[in-house]
Design a protein around this motif. Structure first.
Motif, PDB file in Angstrom:
ATOM      1  N   PRO A   1       0.815  -1.212   0.000  1.00  0.00           N
ATOM      2  CA  PRO A   1       0.000   0.000   0.000  1.00  0.00           C
ATOM      3  C   PRO A   1       0.857   1.274   0.000  1.00  0.00           C
ATOM      4  O   PRO A   1       2.017   1.267   0.390  1.00  0.00           O
ATOM      5  N   VAL A   2       0.232   2.352  -0.422  1.00  0.00           N
ATOM      6  CA  VAL A   2       0.819   3.682  -0.319  1.00  0.00           C
ATOM      7  C   VAL A   2       0.470   4.200   1.076  1.00  0.00           C
ATOM      8  O   VAL A   2      -0.685   4.146   1.491  1.00  0.00           O
TER       9      VAL A   2
ATOM     10  N   ILE B   1      -7.159  12.491   1.229  1.00  0.00           N
ATOM     11  CA  ILE B   1      -6.744  11.089   1.288  1.00  0.00           C
ATOM     12  C   ILE B   1      -7.966  10.176   1.235  1.00  0.00           C
ATOM     13  O   ILE B   1      -7.984   9.176   0.509  1.00  0.00           O
ATOM     14  N   GLY B   2      -9.013  10.530   1.960  1.00  0.00           N
ATOM     15  CA  GLY B   2     -10.244   9.743   1.935  1.00  0.00           C
ATOM     16  C   GLY B   2     -10.876   9.687   0.557  1.00  0.00           C
ATOM     17  O   GLY B   2     -11.348   8.634   0.124  1.00  0.00           O
ATOM     18  N   ARG B   3     -10.874  10.804  -0.152  1.00  0.00           N
ATOM     19  CA  ARG B   3     -11.438  10.841  -1.503  1.00  0.00           C
ATOM     20  C   ARG B   3     -10.677   9.936  -2.468  1.00  0.00           C
ATOM     21  O   ARG B   3     -11.197   9.555  -3.510  1.00  0.00           O
ATOM     22  N   ASN B   4      -9.431   9.648  -2.128  1.00  0.00           N
ATOM     23  CA  ASN B   4      -8.601   8.814  -2.993  1.00  0.00           C
ATOM     24  C   ASN B   4      -8.480   7.383  -2.482  1.00  0.00           C
ATOM     25  O   ASN B   4      -7.567   6.656  -2.867  1.00  0.00           O
ATOM     26  N   GLY B   5      -9.402   6.978  -1.623  1.00  0.00           N
ATOM     27  CA  GLY B   5      -9.446   5.595  -1.177  1.00  0.00           C
ATOM     28  C   GLY B   5      -8.618   5.294   0.054  1.00  0.00           C
ATOM     29  O   GLY B   5      -8.414   4.124   0.389  1.00  0.00           O
ATOM     30  N   GLY B   6      -8.147   6.319   0.734  1.00  0.00           N
ATOM     31  CA  GLY B   6      -7.341   6.110   1.929  1.00  0.00           C
ATOM     32  C   GLY B   6      -8.152   5.578   3.091  1.00  0.00           C
ATOM     33  O   GLY B   6      -9.278   6.021   3.329  1.00  0.00           O
ATOM     34  N   HIS B   7      -7.581   4.620   3.788  1.00  0.00           N
ATOM     35  CA  HIS B   7      -8.210   4.043   4.976  1.00  0.00           C
ATOM     36  C   HIS B   7      -7.324   4.335   6.172  1.00  0.00           C
ATOM     37  O   HIS B   7      -6.126   4.026   6.155  1.00  0.00           O
TER      38      HIS B   7
ATOM     39  N   SER C   1      -5.456   3.800   9.309  1.00  0.00           N
ATOM     40  CA  SER C   1      -4.998   2.585   9.982  1.00  0.00           C
ATOM     41  C   SER C   1      -4.690   2.831  11.451  1.00  0.00           C
ATOM     42  O   SER C   1      -4.930   1.954  12.277  1.00  0.00           O
ATOM     43  N   VAL C   2      -4.169   4.018  11.787  1.00  0.00           N
ATOM     44  CA  VAL C   2      -3.831   4.305  13.175  1.00  0.00           C
ATOM     45  C   VAL C   2      -3.605   5.807  13.348  1.00  0.00           C
ATOM     46  O   VAL C   2      -3.249   6.500  12.384  1.00  0.00           O
ATOM     47  N   ILE C   3      -3.821   6.287  14.556  1.00  0.00           N
ATOM     48  CA  ILE C   3      -3.464   7.663  14.916  1.00  0.00           C
ATOM     49  C   ILE C   3      -2.411   7.550  16.015  1.00  0.00           C
ATOM     50  O   ILE C   3      -2.647   6.923  17.047  1.00  0.00           O
ATOM     51  N   VAL C   4      -1.241   8.144  15.761  1.00  0.00           N
ATOM     52  CA  VAL C   4      -0.127   8.087  16.699  1.00  0.00           C
ATOM     53  C   VAL C   4       0.409   9.495  16.918  1.00  0.00           C
ATOM     54  O   VAL C   4       0.760  10.182  15.945  1.00  0.00           O
ATOM     55  N   ASP C   5       0.461   9.922  18.158  1.00  0.00           N
ATOM     56  CA  ASP C   5       1.023  11.239  18.497  1.00  0.00           C
ATOM     57  C   ASP C   5       0.408  12.367  17.663  1.00  0.00           C
ATOM     58  O   ASP C   5       1.115  13.263  17.195  1.00  0.00           O
ATOM     59  N   GLY C   6      -0.892  12.295  17.448  1.00  0.00           N
ATOM     60  CA  GLY C   6      -1.576  13.342  16.698  1.00  0.00           C
ATOM     61  C   GLY C   6      -1.403  13.258  15.191  1.00  0.00           C
ATOM     62  O   GLY C   6      -1.769  14.185  14.471  1.00  0.00           O
TER      63      GLY C   6
ATOM     64  N   CYS D   1      -2.285  11.026  11.722  1.00  0.00           N
ATOM     65  CA  CYS D   1      -3.137  10.001  11.130  1.00  0.00           C
ATOM     66  C   CYS D   1      -2.348   9.268  10.041  1.00  0.00           C
ATOM     67  O   CYS D   1      -1.814   9.911   9.122  1.00  0.00           O
ATOM     68  N   HIS D   2      -2.300   7.952  10.150  1.00  0.00           N
ATOM     69  CA  HIS D   2      -1.608   7.122   9.175  1.00  0.00           C
ATOM     70  C   HIS D   2      -2.661   6.429   8.316  1.00  0.00           C
ATOM     71  O   HIS D   2      -3.491   5.683   8.839  1.00  0.00           O
ATOM     72  N   TYR D   3      -2.591   6.709   7.018  1.00  0.00           N
ATOM     73  CA  TYR D   3      -3.535   6.142   6.065  1.00  0.00           C
ATOM     74  C   TYR D   3      -2.833   5.167   5.121  1.00  0.00           C
ATOM     75  O   TYR D   3      -1.638   5.303   4.858  1.00  0.00           O
ATOM     76  N   ARG D   4      -3.625   4.256   4.582  1.00  0.00           N
ATOM     77  CA  ARG D   4      -3.149   3.307   3.586  1.00  0.00           C
ATOM     78  C   ARG D   4      -4.071   3.387   2.374  1.00  0.00           C
ATOM     79  O   ARG D   4      -5.282   3.415   2.531  1.00  0.00           O
ATOM     80  N   ILE D   5      -3.464   3.414   1.211  1.00  0.00           N
ATOM     81  CA  ILE D   5      -4.221   3.321  -0.039  1.00  0.00           C
ATOM     82  C   ILE D   5      -3.674   2.121  -0.792  1.00  0.00           C
ATOM     83  O   ILE D   5      -2.484   2.048  -1.077  1.00  0.00           O
ATOM     84  N   GLN D   6      -4.566   1.170  -1.086  1.00  0.00           N
ATOM     85  CA  GLN D   6      -4.149  -0.024  -1.781  1.00  0.00           C
ATOM     86  C   GLN D   6      -4.697  -0.018  -3.206  1.00  0.00           C
ATOM     87  O   GLN D   6      -5.729   0.586  -3.483  1.00  0.00           O
ATOM     88  N   ARG D   7      -3.975  -0.696  -4.060  1.00  0.00           N
ATOM     89  CA  ARG D   7      -4.361  -0.782  -5.469  1.00  0.00           C
ATOM     90  C   ARG D   7      -5.763  -1.335  -5.590  1.00  0.00           C
ATOM     91  O   ARG D   7      -6.199  -2.210  -4.929  1.00  0.00           O
TER      92      ARG D   7
END
Length: 166
Positions: A129-130, A145-151, A153-158, A160-166
């Motif tokens: 994933p990206v 990021i959400g509009r481009n399919g980002g999910h 995955s976790v929020i750490v120290d303020g 947001c970590h997103y993943r976009i998969q093919r």
């Protein structure tokens, strides 16, 4: 549309850097101010090195080249986006893609379009994933990021970590 950095956009790029400086106190041009870039030879050198990937920050820990594009609309510099092929180990909020839209053009869908245009290049390079990271308070980036399919995955120290998969 995505474009290789070009000296033809000099006045528009410098105007954008002035906007960044006014908003956040610094330009978004590898530490060069709008005043620095007003010297034609400095601007030409910066653009050439950016396009060829030879600026110091354009080499990852593993030696890969960070690719950079400018987003251009009707011959005007709107923003920039970069693609980092690998993540630096031990950097807690490392991501594959970074982008910025000049302040006067925000809220018009440019960031979403830039990200959508670069994702196929990331997948072509085998990045899947990206990973994208933004601060928890950056609602604009979170929407992009959400509009481009980002999910999320976790929020750490303020952050947001997103993943976009093919």
């Amino acid at each position: 549309m995505l474009s290789v950095p070009s000296t033809l956009l000099r006045s528009s790029f410098i105007a954008a850097m002035c906007e960044f400086e006014e908003l956040v106190g610094t330009a978004d041009a590898n530490g060069l101010s709008a005043a620095d870039l007003s010297w034609p030879d400095r601007f030409e050198t910066y653009v050439r090195r950016l396009a060829e990937g030879s600026l110091p920050w354009q080499r990852t820990h593993a030696g890969a080249r960070v690719r950079c594009w400018w987003w251009v609309n009707d011959g005007e510099f709107i923003g920039r986006i970069s693609l980092r092929p690998d993540l630096t180990p031990g950097v807690p909020h490392a991501n594959h893609i970074g982008y910025a839209v000049r302040p006067s053009h925000r809220g018009r869908g440019h960031a979403s379009a830039m990200l959508a245009a670069v994702l196929p290049e990331a997948f072509r390079l085998g990045i899947d994933p990206v990973i994208l990271v933004c601060t928890e308070t950056n609602t604009a980036s979170r929407k992009v990021i959400g509009r481009n399919g980002g999910h999320l995955s976790v929020i750490v120290d303020g952050h947001c970590h997103y993943r976009i998969q093919r």
